[in-house]
Design a protein around this motif. Structure first.
Motif, short mmCIF file in Angstrom:
data_model
loop_
_atom_site.label_atom_id
_atom_site.label_comp_id
_atom_site.label_asym_id
_atom_site.label_seq_id
_atom_site.Cartn_x
_atom_site.Cartn_y
_atom_site.Cartn_z
N ALA A 1 0.91 -1.26 -0.03
CA ALA A 1 -0.01 -0.08 -0.08
C ALA A 1 0.82 1.09 0.01
CB ALA A 1 -0.88 -0.14 1.06
N ILE A 2 0.67 2.25 -1.01
CA ILE A 2 1.15 3.49 -1.11
C ILE A 2 0.07 4.56 -1.51
CG2 ILE A 2 3.47 2.38 -1.98
CD1 ILE A 2 2.68 3.40 -4.58
N CYS A 3 0.67 5.81 -1.24
CA CYS A 3 -0.11 6.88 -1.47
C CYS A 3 0.22 7.75 -2.61
CB CYS A 3 -0.55 7.64 -0.17
SG CYS A 3 -1.65 6.69 1.05
N ALA A 4 -0.59 8.65 -3.07
CA ALA A 4 -0.10 9.75 -3.99
C ALA A 4 -1.13 10.68 -3.89
CB ALA A 4 0.09 9.27 -5.41
N HIS A 5 -0.90 11.96 -4.81
CA HIS A 5 -1.76 12.91 -4.86
C HIS A 5 -2.51 12.89 -6.20
CE1 HIS A 5 0.02 15.40 -1.39
NE2 HIS A 5 -1.09 15.54 -1.29
N MET A 6 -3.69 13.25 -6.14
CA MET A 6 -4.49 13.24 -7.61
C MET A 6 -4.07 14.76 -8.38
SD MET A 6 -6.67 12.16 -9.84
CE MET A 6 -6.99 12.90 -11.36
N ARG B 1 -0.77 9.01 -13.39
CA ARG B 1 -2.03 9.33 -13.79
C ARG B 1 -3.02 8.36 -13.21
NH1 ARG B 1 -2.56 9.14 -20.27
NH2 ARG B 1 -4.15 10.82 -20.03
N ILE B 2 -4.52 8.83 -12.83
CA ILE B 2 -5.18 8.01 -12.09
C ILE B 2 -6.43 8.11 -13.26
CG2 ILE B 2 -6.88 7.94 -10.06
CD1 ILE B 2 -3.80 8.08 -9.22
N LYS B 3 -6.83 6.67 -13.27
CA LYS B 3 -7.74 6.52 -14.41
C LYS B 3 -8.73 5.31 -14.36
CE LYS B 3 -6.46 9.95 -17.23
NZ LYS B 3 -7.38 11.03 -17.55
#
Length: 248
Positions: free
Chosen positions: A145-150, A189-191
């Motif tokens: 599990a990791i995180c990122a900004h949109m 990219r978040i898609k």
């Protein structure tokens, strides 16, 4: 810069695990010929970490043959007596308390002397805590599990610009209509993703009025370094504006 000589080691790892070129390519979502090319050219640099994690070896060893082969692990006992494994690669986590997991942040950043090109890297200055129970409920390994900004409004009104997304790197196989984090030529990219005939890929934005669907053939996926980072399983949603308080 150390030369990438990973080809023979990569091939030996597949043979030792009794995994055929075709099976690995199918799992990876690419053509068997592309995987076969890695035997002589080496695993591409931008896929080294993911391939290493998948095959449970140290990425430096896979790339150069130097150092230890096995992935270093940390064994940290939690206050409740549990012991957790934390892999010293992408997806490192720490146990904050028995009920929380501290997830690492990744970000899109310029490559030094890269002529404006970017890459997705660890951001050591940020992290976020999520309840351990949330990950366990979804069968997500904590180290994945990791995180990122949109970034941007392509997923508005569902995921707003600036929101935080949590990503399960253990789920990279495309399930039609699910949201994924994708590294596309160094861009994060978040898609929504959809499979296409012949191992193609469709990227779809929630804000489809401004961002039409994008369809990629297998050759384009390889050429444009399209790499699925993982399934987006959680996101925060920021308010669009601060409300104005009347009568002040």
């Amino acid at each position: 810069m150390r030369k990438n000589t990973s080809g023979p080691r990569f091939r030996a790892l597949l043979e030792a695990a009794n995994i055929s070129t075709t099976d690995f390519a199918k799992f990876w979502g690419t053509e068997a010929q592309n995987v076969h090319n890695w035997y002589t050219r080496g695993v591409p640099a931008y896929r080294m970490e993911e391939v290493s994690r998948l095959l449970s070896v140290n990425s430096d060893w896979l790339k150069t043959g130097e150092g230890v082969k096995d992935i270093p692990r940390l064994h940290a006992p939690a206050s409740n007596g549990d012991t957790f494994d934390a892999q010293a690669i992408r997806g490192v986590y720490t146990v904050v308390n028995p009920s929380d997991i501290d997830l690492s942040f990744f970000k899109e950043a310029p490559i030094a002397n890269g002529g404006g090109k970017t890459e997705v890297i660890l951001d050591p200055d940020q992290s976020i805590r999520l309840p351990r129970a949330h990950l366990d409920q979804l069968d997500i390994k904590h180290a994945n599990a990791i995180c990122a900004h949109m970034i941007g409004n392509s997923m508005a009104e569902r995921i707003e610009d600036g929101s935080i997304v949590a990503i399960d790197r253990g789920l990279t196989q495309v399930v039609d209509g699910e949201i994924y984090a994708v590294e596309h030529e160094g861009m994060l990219r978040i898609k929504y993703l959809h499979r296409m005939p012949g191992n193609g890929l469709r990227m779809r934005s929630h804000n489809s009025a401004e961002y039409p669907d994008e369809v990629f053939r297998p050759a384009q996926i390889e050429e444009q370094r399209i790499h699925i980072l993982g399934w987006v399983f959680w996101w925060s949603t920021l308010g669009k504006r601060r409300p104005v308080v009347p009568f002040l």
